[in-house]
Design a protein around this motif. Sequence first.
Motif, mmCIF file in Angstrom:
data_model
loop_
_atom_site.group_PDB
_atom_site.id
_atom_site.type_symbol
_atom_site.label_atom_id
_atom_site.label_comp_id
_atom_site.label_asym_id
_atom_site.label_seq_id
_atom_site.Cartn_x
_atom_site.Cartn_y
_atom_site.Cartn_z
ATOM 1 N N GLY A 177 0.816 -1.226 0.000
ATOM 2 C CA GLY A 177 0.000 0.000 0.000
ATOM 3 C C GLY A 177 0.839 1.260 0.000
ATOM 4 N N ILE A 178 1.881 1.285 -0.828
ATOM 5 C CA ILE A 178 2.819 2.422 -0.770
ATOM 6 C C ILE A 178 2.146 3.719 -1.226
ATOM 7 C CG2 ILE A 178 5.020 3.355 -1.611
ATOM 8 C CD1 ILE A 178 6.059 0.466 -1.776
ATOM 9 N N ARG A 179 1.511 3.688 -2.398
ATOM 10 C CA ARG A 179 0.838 4.900 -2.908
ATOM 11 C C ARG A 179 -0.647 4.862 -2.527
ATOM 12 N NH1 ARG A 179 4.139 7.794 -2.775
ATOM 13 N NH2 ARG A 179 6.152 7.055 -3.432
ATOM 14 N N PRO A 180 -1.257 6.036 -2.368
ATOM 15 C CA PRO A 180 -2.661 6.045 -1.938
ATOM 16 C C PRO A 180 -3.638 5.679 -3.062
ATOM 17 C CG PRO A 180 -1.861 8.292 -2.282
ATOM 18 C CD PRO A 180 -0.691 7.386 -2.517
ATOM 19 N N HIS A 246 3.026 2.701 3.822
ATOM 20 C CA HIS A 246 2.491 3.918 3.193
ATOM 21 C C HIS A 246 3.579 4.990 3.129
ATOM 22 C CE1 HIS A 246 -1.318 2.030 3.680
ATOM 23 N NE2 HIS A 246 -1.469 2.302 4.961
ATOM 24 N N CYS A 247 3.631 5.692 2.022
ATOM 25 C CA CYS A 247 4.650 6.736 1.838
ATOM 26 C C CYS A 247 4.347 7.932 2.741
ATOM 27 C CB CYS A 247 4.652 7.189 0.375
ATOM 28 S SG CYS A 247 5.677 8.636 0.106
ATOM 29 N N VAL A 248 5.202 8.163 3.729
ATOM 30 C CA VAL A 248 4.947 9.257 4.672
ATOM 31 C C VAL A 248 5.103 10.619 3.987
ATOM 32 C CG1 VAL A 248 7.306 9.545 5.600
ATOM 33 C CG2 VAL A 248 5.336 9.910 7.086
ATOM 34 N N PHE A 249 5.862 10.641 2.899
ATOM 35 C CA PHE A 249 6.096 11.902 2.202
ATOM 36 C C PHE A 249 4.831 12.413 1.496
ATOM 37 C CE2 PHE A 249 8.927 14.761 -0.294
ATOM 38 C CZ PHE A 249 9.598 15.273 0.794
ATOM 39 N N GLU A 250 3.904 11.490 1.193
ATOM 40 C CA GLU A 250 2.599 11.911 0.659
ATOM 41 C C GLU A 250 1.911 12.818 1.683
ATOM 42 O OE1 GLU A 250 0.727 11.049 -2.118
ATOM 43 O OE2 GLU A 250 1.814 9.391 -3.027
ATOM 44 N N PRO A 394 17.653 8.222 -1.689
ATOM 45 C CA PRO A 394 16.706 8.388 -2.793
ATOM 46 C C PRO A 394 15.462 7.511 -2.624
ATOM 47 C CG PRO A 394 18.722 7.273 -3.535
ATOM 48 C CD PRO A 394 18.897 7.555 -2.079
ATOM 49 N N CYS A 395 14.388 7.903 -3.306
ATOM 50 C CA CYS A 395 13.159 7.092 -3.319
ATOM 51 C C CYS A 395 13.102 6.313 -4.626
ATOM 52 C CB CYS A 395 11.937 8.006 -3.218
ATOM 53 S SG CYS A 395 10.386 7.102 -3.425
ATOM 54 N N PHE A 396 12.729 5.033 -4.558
ATOM 55 C CA PHE A 396 12.584 4.220 -5.769
ATOM 56 C C PHE A 396 11.136 3.836 -6.030
ATOM 57 C CE2 PHE A 396 16.895 3.371 -4.110
ATOM 58 C CZ PHE A 396 17.614 3.879 -5.176
ATOM 59 N N TYR A 397 10.212 4.491 -5.321
ATOM 60 C CA TYR A 397 8.802 4.083 -5.418
ATOM 61 C C TYR A 397 7.922 5.160 -6.037
ATOM 62 C CZ TYR A 397 10.891 0.844 -2.139
ATOM 63 O OH TYR A 397 11.726 -0.066 -1.549
ATOM 64 N N GLY A 398 8.558 6.120 -6.752
ATOM 65 C CA GLY A 398 7.725 7.046 -7.509
ATOM 66 C C GLY A 398 7.792 8.494 -7.073
ATOM 67 N N ILE A 399 8.694 8.842 -6.156
ATOM 68 C CA ILE A 399 8.877 10.267 -5.825
ATOM 69 C C ILE A 399 10.249 10.660 -6.344
ATOM 70 C CG2 ILE A 399 9.103 11.974 -3.975
ATOM 71 C CD1 ILE A 399 6.442 11.117 -3.479
ATOM 72 N N ASP A 400 10.309 11.814 -6.990
ATOM 73 C CA ASP A 400 11.536 12.188 -7.681
ATOM 74 C C ASP A 400 12.533 12.863 -6.752
ATOM 75 O OD1 ASP A 400 13.318 12.461 -9.717
ATOM 76 O OD2 ASP A 400 12.413 14.279 -10.523
ATOM 77 N N PHE A 451 4.152 2.668 7.899
ATOM 78 C CA PHE A 451 4.605 3.739 7.001
ATOM 79 C C PHE A 451 6.039 3.500 6.546
ATOM 80 C CE2 PHE A 451 0.853 5.497 8.676
ATOM 81 C CZ PHE A 451 0.425 6.472 7.786
ATOM 82 N N CYS A 452 6.342 4.017 5.352
ATOM 83 C CA CYS A 452 7.695 3.961 4.808
ATOM 84 C C CYS A 452 8.417 5.275 5.164
ATOM 85 C CB CYS A 452 7.621 3.816 3.288
ATOM 86 S SG CYS A 452 9.227 3.962 2.469
ATOM 87 N N PHE A 453 9.637 5.155 5.688
ATOM 88 C CA PHE A 453 10.485 6.317 5.978
ATOM 89 C C PHE A 453 11.829 6.164 5.262
ATOM 90 C CE2 PHE A 453 7.924 5.267 9.722
ATOM 91 C CZ PHE A 453 7.252 6.453 9.964
ATOM 92 N N ALA A 454 11.861 5.341 4.201
ATOM 93 C CA ALA A 454 13.150 4.920 3.627
ATOM 94 C C ALA A 454 14.015 6.097 3.173
ATOM 95 C CB ALA A 454 12.918 3.961 2.476
ATOM 96 N N CYS A 455 13.393 7.185 2.684
ATOM 97 C CA CYS A 455 14.235 8.306 2.233
ATOM 98 C C CYS A 455 14.867 9.030 3.427
ATOM 99 C CB CYS A 455 13.440 9.273 1.355
ATOM 100 S SG CYS A 455 11.886 9.776 2.065
ATOM 101 N N MET A 456 14.415 8.704 4.635
ATOM 102 C CA MET A 456 14.988 9.317 5.834
ATOM 103 C C MET A 456 15.906 8.358 6.590
ATOM 104 S SD MET A 456 11.279 10.743 6.805
ATOM 105 C CE MET A 456 10.399 11.658 5.550
#
Length: 477
Positions: A177-180, A246-250, A394-400, A451-456
């Motif tokens: 459920g990474i993207r909403p 879930h992508c926390v950056f969303e 970096p994010c590999f799941y769709g955020i630039d 939630f995903c915090f991978a870019c952090m």
Amino acid sequence: MCGIFGVCGYEEAALSCIHGLYYLQHRGEKQWGICTTSAGEYDRFNLIKKMGKVEASEYDILKLKGNIAIGHVRYPTAGPADLDNAQPHIVLDPPLMYCANGDIVNYTDIRNNLEKKGVYFSSRNDGELEAKYLAYLIQRGKSPVDAIVQLMNDIEGAFSAILVYKGRMYAFRDKMGIRPIVYGMRKRNSHTSWIVSSESCGLDVIKAKFVGEIKPAEIIVFSPNSEPKTYDVSKKIRKPVRHCSHCVFECIYFARPESNIFNLSVYRFRKLLGSYLAKQITGCRQENSIVGSVPDSSNVAALGFHQESGIPLEFMLIRHHSTGRTFIASKDEREEKARLKYNPVRAVIRDKDVYVVDDSIVRGTTSRKIVRMLKNAGAKTVNLCISSPPIRFPCFYGIDTPTKAELIASSERLYDERKIQEFVEADHLEYLTLENLKNVIRDCGQNPEDFCFACMDGKYPTRLPAYKKSGCKGHCQ
Ligand code: SF4
């Protein structure tokens, strides 16, 4: 990152879809597209794809006949910004249409396998790969639901997607459920239609009622004139996951503040970010101080900061709206846009200790421009308050987010917070701590483990191929 929208069971499906896409425009403005069909003529598609922002003519709408429509707004993260890579994608044998949001990490492996079996590709787009994979499986006798389950099992990474096949609309997402993705319903003249959208704001604009999230490992099938059918396929997932990612950056930046995604209110989330940030800065100077946002994405966090700290809130930077979002522009455009986008209000800034709230620091160059702008407008001190932890990976799941080498806080650059403060030329720099970000999620009634915090923190929720680990952001092998 992109936005998707689907309408099933309404005669003017295309018009509703266009209105929905307008409200998802913040998710991508490089290309857009719509494809329609009718439940009774499910092998005939009407497709338009265009460059730029959503703008449909009367002729487009006349062309887009049908009671099922799916649409897409794109901001390219993998694959060039051309119409071949724009979505929706259609496949003719078997006839289906498809659109998705999110990047997958094993694109190259899946594509190589399919090419060996004679499948032809016209783009480097993840959505085309997923559409062709589903078509390949359906052609070999799998039901659409079983084909989607295999997709969930074989494809790693992020996809929230809509498939239309034989007059039915299937909505689903990756198992984490990474993207909403949410859905709703609309009743008109005793007629019910079903809507799928990346964010709930897309439902609001066409007066559809929010029904809920599409859960990971769930497939919802919509047909005109009947109730949706929900398939819980969690038992068929080969390697089930214990938690969502879930992508926390969303919640921090991308989604619109009025949206509900991941079962939380983005507005409430951002207000709490600001409130925790203010609590972190002990000894904020009240007298002679003002707080303000870098509009628009940090407006609500600045409000939370103001309410917690008691420092007066001012609109210190006025945004020029026709410049678009800085984050989703290309690197060259971004530099130029930051300069053109904001104008400081000297009358409120002059001689003040300024607390300026922004959502993130990526390369640092935009933040430095803003700090200089405020100082040139007469600020006594500029205190940069960031409503997220440092972006280090970096994010590999769709955020630039850029590569590690470009991120100012990345482990490769060895910039600690003091050095970043020097780089952006601020008098004080405060990042929200990861622990407080997790506290915000808890206060919104959710579990930070979902939630995903991978870019952090660099803890990616999927395996990464070697070339991704080395920093490649695209499908480069
Ligand atoms: S790495 Fe960051 S931007 Fe990418 S999905 Fe995870 S939280 Fe979102």
